[in-house]
Design an enzyme around this catalytic site. Structure first.
Site, PDB file in Angstrom:
ATOM      1  CB  ALA A 151     -38.623 -80.487 -34.125  1.00 37.17           C
ATOM      2  CE1 TYR A 152     -34.053 -73.352 -32.638  1.00 34.81           C
ATOM      3  CE2 TYR A 152     -32.984 -74.281 -30.698  1.00 34.81           C
ATOM      4  CZ  TYR A 152     -33.120 -73.263 -31.617  1.00 34.81           C
ATOM      5  OH  TYR A 152     -32.333 -72.138 -31.512  1.00 34.81           O
TER       6      TYR A 152
END
Length: 229
Positions: free
Chosen positions: A140-141
């Protein structure tokens, strides 16, 4: 006349160190904070509190407030963001959207607003080496930070020659929170905030005006710091 620099994410470890060192380099610094302003006062520093830059209207209002008070904005340093560690098996679409909001929308909204008040200047975006080589738990990051990189590349080709757009891609930053979260980690290769600020100061300098669309990898070995702060 002092050059006006806007620093987003001014309450975090990197953001606050950036504010302090730029103020001491005799820039006029405006820190934008999502919550309350940090406990640091300086004649060259002011803050805008309680501003969620992921919301366009709040970003527009904050940047307009800087311009109304100071006139021309010379520099924008996009630090605001966040991180989660989750394997893909545990990651939800909400996680991805939250990371995208924190890491990309904040930068996008602040940059779009600031460009209306720049006729020359510097935009510096904080990306992450994980956007180039994502490790486990970083999906996600890394997705959100990859968007920061592509935006930096595209914008650097759209702005006039008087405005440069560059990115710094840190590995793990040596902050109290990261040391707390990873107590058993080898910190010898972590990047100090002061090293990253040196790179920012380079991009803000006359010498740094030749750099545009550049991606500085922020590992301890690769970022030696091109100027002193």
């Amino acid at each position: 006349m002092k050059k006006v620099i806007v620093v987003t994410g001014a309450t975090g470890a990197l953001g606050l160190d950036t504010v302090k060192k730029l103020a001491r380099k005799n820039f006029t610094v405006v820190g934008i904070c999502r919550g309350k302003m940090p406990d640091f006062e300086h004649d060259n520093v002011s803050y805008i509190e309680n501003c969620d830059l992921s919301i366009k209207e709040q970003a527009d209002n904050a940047i307009a407030e800087v311009a109304n008070q100071h006139g021309h904005i010379f520099g924008l340093i996009n630090i605001a963001g966040g991180f989660i560690w989750k394997t893909i098996a545990d990651t939800t679409m909400e996680d991805i959207e939250n990371q995208f909001s924190m890491n990309f929308k904040t930068m996008f909204n602040a940059t779009k607003a600031a460009l209306d008040y720049m006729y020359d200047g510097r935009i510096i975006n904080i990306g992450a080496t994980g956007a180039i080589n994502a490790d486990q738990g970083m999906a996600a990051y890394a997705i959100s930070k990859s968007a920061v990189l592509r935006f930096t590349e595209a914008l650097s080709k759209e702005t006039p020659e008087t405005i440069t757009v560059n990115a710094i891609l840190p590995s793990i930053i040596d902050t109290p929170q990261n040391r707390k979260d990873m107590p058993d980690a080898d910190t010898s290769e972590w990047v100090k905030t002061s090293t990253l600020v040196r790179e920012m100061v380079y991009y803000l300098s006359d010498e740094g005006a030749v750099s545009n669309g550049e991606m500085s990898l922020g590992t301890a070995d690769q970022l030696k710091g091109r100027v002193n702060v």
